[in-house]
Design a protein around this motif. Structure first.
Motif, PDB file in Angstrom:
ATOM      1  N   UNK A  76      -3.694  -8.105   1.580  1.00 53.09           N
ATOM      2  CA  UNK A  76      -3.924  -6.743   1.064  1.00 53.09           C
ATOM      3  C   UNK A  76      -2.648  -6.140   0.480  1.00 53.09           C
ATOM      4  N   UNK A  77      -1.573  -6.949   0.452  1.00 56.03           N
ATOM      5  CA  UNK A  77      -0.266  -6.513  -0.068  1.00 56.03           C
ATOM      6  C   UNK A  77       0.267  -5.309   0.710  1.00 56.03           C
ATOM      7  N   UNK A  78       0.029  -5.322   2.016  1.00 56.47           N
ATOM      8  CA  UNK A  78       0.561  -4.259   2.868  1.00 56.47           C
ATOM      9  C   UNK A  78       1.988  -4.634   3.250  1.00 56.47           C
ATOM     10  N   UNK A  79       2.904  -3.704   3.046  1.00 52.82           N
ATOM     11  CA  UNK A  79       4.297  -3.958   3.391  1.00 52.82           C
ATOM     12  C   UNK A  79       4.472  -3.805   4.905  1.00 52.82           C
ATOM     13  N   UNK A  80       4.823  -4.887   5.582  1.00 49.98           N
ATOM     14  CA  UNK A  80       4.901  -4.832   7.048  1.00 49.98           C
ATOM     15  C   UNK A  80       6.241  -4.306   7.553  1.00 49.98           C
ATOM     16  N   UNK A  81       7.213  -4.198   6.685  1.00 47.31           N
ATOM     17  CA  UNK A  81       8.509  -3.629   7.071  1.00 47.31           C
ATOM     18  C   UNK A  81       8.435  -2.125   6.943  1.00 47.31           C
TER      19      UNK A  81
END
Ligand code: TMP
Ligand code: ASP
Length: 241
Positions: A233-238
């Motif tokens: 989902x192109x979620x930025x985990x940082x």
């Protein structure tokens, strides 16, 4: 690290803390994984941050589509600022494909596509094992009025269409999910979370489980699966603040 106020509520997957603003809370996502109403329990490093990132992403997209939630903003790697709600103790489950409890209840094969989305109601009670109810139970016992149930079901169907589209673009099929709602002033908004803990997500091509069934069914690889969902989902985990 943000300052947390008094612990106001602790559930199986989250904690709610007070803040210096009345009516606003901090919701913290825990690393605990539970199933079967808490009878099965484990702690999975990183799950809280993954769920916070994923739920923030879904709440933002739902807000843009006109479905309001309690989320104000993500404020830390595993925390979001939320409006305090008066929770309605009725869980709304939406199903697109038969899986889990409906298969046991009605003798259906897992994976059977449903002709149209089905909504079901459950009374939120761990000691009772979240029994299935209908609108009359909700009315009779004062949990929600008929109008409120109609409204929650409408919102749940809207959530379904938004999530189906988002997930399809990531090669994921939305099998089913559970929502919780609460009162915010005169409105009813989404509470709780939208994460792979409360959804069934299958890889469109392989049928591989990318949700909490990995834990419920001892398949392993839960955090890898949630990371995969976030990455697709192109979620930025940082979280950078
Ligand atoms: P079920 O097959 O156990 O009825 O669950 C349907 C979906 O709703 C599944 O994605 C898991 C989710 N769910 C929860 O997360 N918590 C609950 O208490 C219930 C009843 C369902
Ligand atoms: N109510 C269940 C639990 O113990 C939900 C589930 O099995 O996902 O977390």
């Amino acid at each position: 690290m943000m300052e947390l106020g008094e612990l106001k509520y602790e559930g199986k997957g989250k904690r709610l803390y007070s803040t210096d603003i009345p009516g606003e809370l901090i919701q913290q996502f825990k690393n605990d994984a539970t199933a079967f109403d808490g009878k099965k329990h484990d702690v999975i490093a990183g799950k809280g941050e993954l769920n916070c990132a994923i739920s923030s992403f879904f709440f933002e997209h739902l807000q843009a589509a006109g479905v309001h939630s309690h989320m104000i903003a993500r404020v830390g790697s595993d925390t979001m600022r939320v409006h305090e709600l008066k929770m309605i103790p009725v869980e709304v489950v939406v199903r697109n494909v038969a899986a889990g409890s409906i298969c046991k209840r009605l003798g259906l094969d897992e994976g059977l596509p449903l002709e149209r989305p089905l909504t079901e109601l459950f009374y939120k009670s761990d000691p009772l094992g979240d029994p299935m109810i209908n609108t009359e139970h909700a009315q009779l016992f004062g949990w929600a009025s008929e109008r409120e149930i109609v409204h929650m079901r409408q919102m749940a169907r809207k959530v379904n269409t938004v999530l189906i589209d988002l997930l399809k673009s990531a090669g994921i099929q939305l099998i089913d999910f559970k929502l919780e709602f609460g009162h915010l002033g005169n409105d009813i908004v989404l509470g709780d979370e939208v994460t792979p803990d409360g959804c069934r997500l299958w890889d469109i091509d392989t049928g591989n489980r990318l949700d909490k069934d990995r834990f419920r069914r001892d398949l392993g690889g839960l955090s890898e699966a949630y990371t995969e969902v976030a990455n697709r989902l192109h979620i930025n985990l940082e979280y950078k603040g």
